[in-house]
Scaffold this motif. Structure first.
Motif, mmCIF file in Angstrom:
data_model
loop_
_atom_site.group_PDB
_atom_site.id
_atom_site.type_symbol
_atom_site.label_atom_id
_atom_site.label_comp_id
_atom_site.label_asym_id
_atom_site.label_seq_id
_atom_site.Cartn_x
_atom_site.Cartn_y
_atom_site.Cartn_z
ATOM 1 N N LEU A 97 78.418 -29.737 168.546
ATOM 2 C CA LEU A 97 79.018 -28.737 167.662
ATOM 3 C C LEU A 97 80.535 -28.671 167.852
ATOM 4 N N ILE A 98 80.963 -28.802 169.103
ATOM 5 C CA ILE A 98 82.400 -28.797 169.423
ATOM 6 C C ILE A 98 82.636 -29.901 170.441
ATOM 7 N N HIS A 99 83.643 -30.707 170.198
ATOM 8 C CA HIS A 99 84.029 -31.740 171.167
ATOM 9 C C HIS A 99 85.536 -31.680 171.362
ATOM 10 N N ASP A 100 85.942 -31.439 172.602
ATOM 11 C CA ASP A 100 87.361 -31.321 172.945
ATOM 12 C C ASP A 100 88.088 -30.323 172.036
ATOM 13 N N GLY A 101 87.461 -29.186 171.809
ATOM 14 C CA GLY A 101 88.073 -28.113 171.039
ATOM 15 C C GLY A 101 87.994 -28.267 169.533
ATOM 16 N N ILE A 102 87.414 -29.357 169.051
ATOM 17 C CA ILE A 102 87.322 -29.603 167.606
ATOM 18 C C ILE A 102 85.902 -29.300 167.142
ATOM 19 N N VAL A 103 85.799 -28.373 166.208
ATOM 20 C CA VAL A 103 84.502 -27.940 165.685
ATOM 21 C C VAL A 103 84.027 -28.931 164.629
ATOM 22 N N ASP A 104 82.761 -29.323 164.716
ATOM 23 C CA ASP A 104 82.145 -30.198 163.718
ATOM 24 C C ASP A 104 81.475 -29.311 162.675
ATOM 25 N N PHE A 105 82.209 -29.009 161.615
ATOM 26 C CA PHE A 105 81.706 -28.088 160.597
ATOM 27 C C PHE A 105 80.540 -28.674 159.810
ATOM 28 N N LYS A 106 80.450 -30.007 159.731
ATOM 29 C CA LYS A 106 79.299 -30.637 159.059
ATOM 30 C C LYS A 106 78.022 -30.365 159.848
ATOM 31 N N ALA A 107 78.116 -30.477 161.171
ATOM 32 C CA ALA A 107 76.943 -30.198 162.017
ATOM 33 C C ALA A 107 76.549 -28.728 161.917
ATOM 34 N N LEU A 108 77.548 -27.837 161.897
ATOM 35 C CA LEU A 108 77.259 -26.405 161.762
ATOM 36 C C LEU A 108 76.539 -26.129 160.441
ATOM 37 N N ALA A 109 77.020 -26.740 159.360
ATOM 38 C CA ALA A 109 76.406 -26.532 158.044
ATOM 39 C C ALA A 109 74.972 -27.066 158.032
ATOM 40 N N LYS A 110 74.790 -28.239 158.617
ATOM 41 C CA LYS A 110 73.455 -28.843 158.665
ATOM 42 C C LYS A 110 72.471 -27.954 159.417
ATOM 43 N N LEU A 111 72.935 -27.341 160.494
ATOM 44 C CA LEU A 111 72.081 -26.486 161.319
ATOM 45 C C LEU A 111 72.080 -25.030 160.866
ATOM 46 N N GLU A 112 72.875 -24.738 159.825
ATOM 47 C CA GLU A 112 72.999 -23.387 159.275
ATOM 48 C C GLU A 112 73.459 -22.391 160.333
ATOM 49 N N PRO A 116 81.145 -17.460 162.962
ATOM 50 C CA PRO A 116 81.034 -16.276 163.821
ATOM 51 C C PRO A 116 79.879 -16.365 164.827
ATOM 52 N N GLU A 117 78.749 -16.977 164.450
ATOM 53 C CA GLU A 117 77.647 -17.153 165.388
ATOM 54 C C GLU A 117 78.063 -18.064 166.544
ATOM 55 N N LEU A 118 78.776 -19.141 166.213
ATOM 56 C CA LEU A 118 79.237 -20.059 167.250
ATOM 57 C C LEU A 118 80.264 -19.387 168.151
ATOM 58 N N GLU A 119 81.140 -18.588 167.557
ATOM 59 C CA GLU A 119 82.121 -17.834 168.361
ATOM 60 C C GLU A 119 81.411 -16.908 169.345
ATOM 61 N N GLU A 120 80.356 -16.250 168.886
ATOM 62 C CA GLU A 120 79.590 -15.351 169.755
ATOM 63 C C GLU A 120 78.996 -16.121 170.935
ATOM 64 N N VAL A 121 78.453 -17.294 170.654
ATOM 65 C CA VAL A 121 77.842 -18.093 171.713
ATOM 66 C C VAL A 121 78.870 -18.517 172.742
ATOM 67 N N ILE A 122 80.045 -18.959 172.292
ATOM 68 C CA ILE A 122 81.030 -19.401 173.293
ATOM 69 C C ILE A 122 81.563 -18.221 174.104
ATOM 70 N N ARG A 123 81.654 -17.039 173.473
ATOM 71 C CA ARG A 123 82.059 -15.843 174.236
ATOM 72 C C ARG A 123 81.017 -15.508 175.303
ATOM 73 N N GLU A 124 79.744 -15.661 174.948
ATOM 74 C CA GLU A 124 78.673 -15.413 175.919
ATOM 75 C C GLU A 124 78.785 -16.343 177.127
ATOM 76 N N HIS A 125 79.414 -17.497 176.921
ATOM 77 C CA HIS A 125 79.634 -18.453 178.004
ATOM 78 C C HIS A 125 81.001 -18.258 178.670
ATOM 79 N N GLY A 126 81.682 -17.171 178.329
ATOM 80 C CA GLY A 126 82.942 -16.847 178.981
ATOM 81 C C GLY A 126 84.148 -17.588 178.440
ATOM 82 N N VAL A 127 84.043 -18.100 177.219
ATOM 83 C CA VAL A 127 85.142 -18.847 176.617
ATOM 84 C C VAL A 127 85.628 -18.068 175.394
#
Length: 171
Positions: A97-112, A116-127
């Motif tokens: 989904l993210i590699h070296d700070g670059i978000v793969d928006f195609k993968a996000l769209a494919k997985l729906e 904001p959901e991805l932002e929540e997940v990374i915050r849960e991991h302390g980032v």
């Protein structure tokens, strides 16, 4: 037909149906259960109960159905472990989904998955920001793993845990 054989065949059919349905509806559905999802699971279990045991509502019938489901699940897991082909059919591959700070928006769209959901997940991991993520992956079990590119962040989090355990407040 023997009533227990009938229950066995029905239970196997329901198991396979549920396996296919979960595969079609995607792994995200399993990893992020909300109230509506839990209600759906409860209703499905109630709906398929009669499909498995038919008119046999005895204790024996229910126990046979449960035993069949446990057995089929055990065998299926063994088959998936020993056969990469079957495992690939049933399980998706992990998605970056993210590699070296670059978000793969195609993968996000494919997985729906929304941003904001991805932002929540990374915050849960302390980032705090996408740019701080070295790698974020949707795993085959539906969970999202996040590896921070900032080692000092992980060390600080670890130190805080140690200090909280010792009863001191060190930020």
């Amino acid at each position: 037909m023997n009533p227990y054989l009938d229950i066995t065949i029905r239970s196997i059919a329901v198991y396979l149906f549920m396996l296919i349905a979960i595969r079609i509806f995607g792994k995200k559905e399993l990893s992020q259960l909300n109230t509506a999802d839990i209600i759906l699971i409860l209703l499905i279990s109630n709906a398929v109960q009669n499909a498995m045991v038919g008119s046999n509502s005895s204790l024996d019938g229910g126990l046979v159905a449960a035993l069949v489901l446990f057995t089929v699940n055990f065998i299926f897991k063994k088959i998936m472990y020993n056969s990469k082909t079957v495992a690939n059919i049933v399980q998706d591959k992990p998605e970056i989904l993210i590699h070296d700070g670059i978000v793969d928006f195609k993968a996000l769209a494919k997985l729906e998955i929304t941003s904001p959901e991805l932002e929540e997940v990374i915050r849960e991991h302390g980032v705090e920001k996408f740019s701080e993520v070295k790698l974020a992956m949707m795993e085959i079990d539906g969970n999202i793993s996040v590896i921070s590119g900032n080692n000092s962040l992980r060390q600080t989090k670890h130190k805080r845990r140690i200090h909280k355990t010792l009863g001191t407040l060190d930020n």
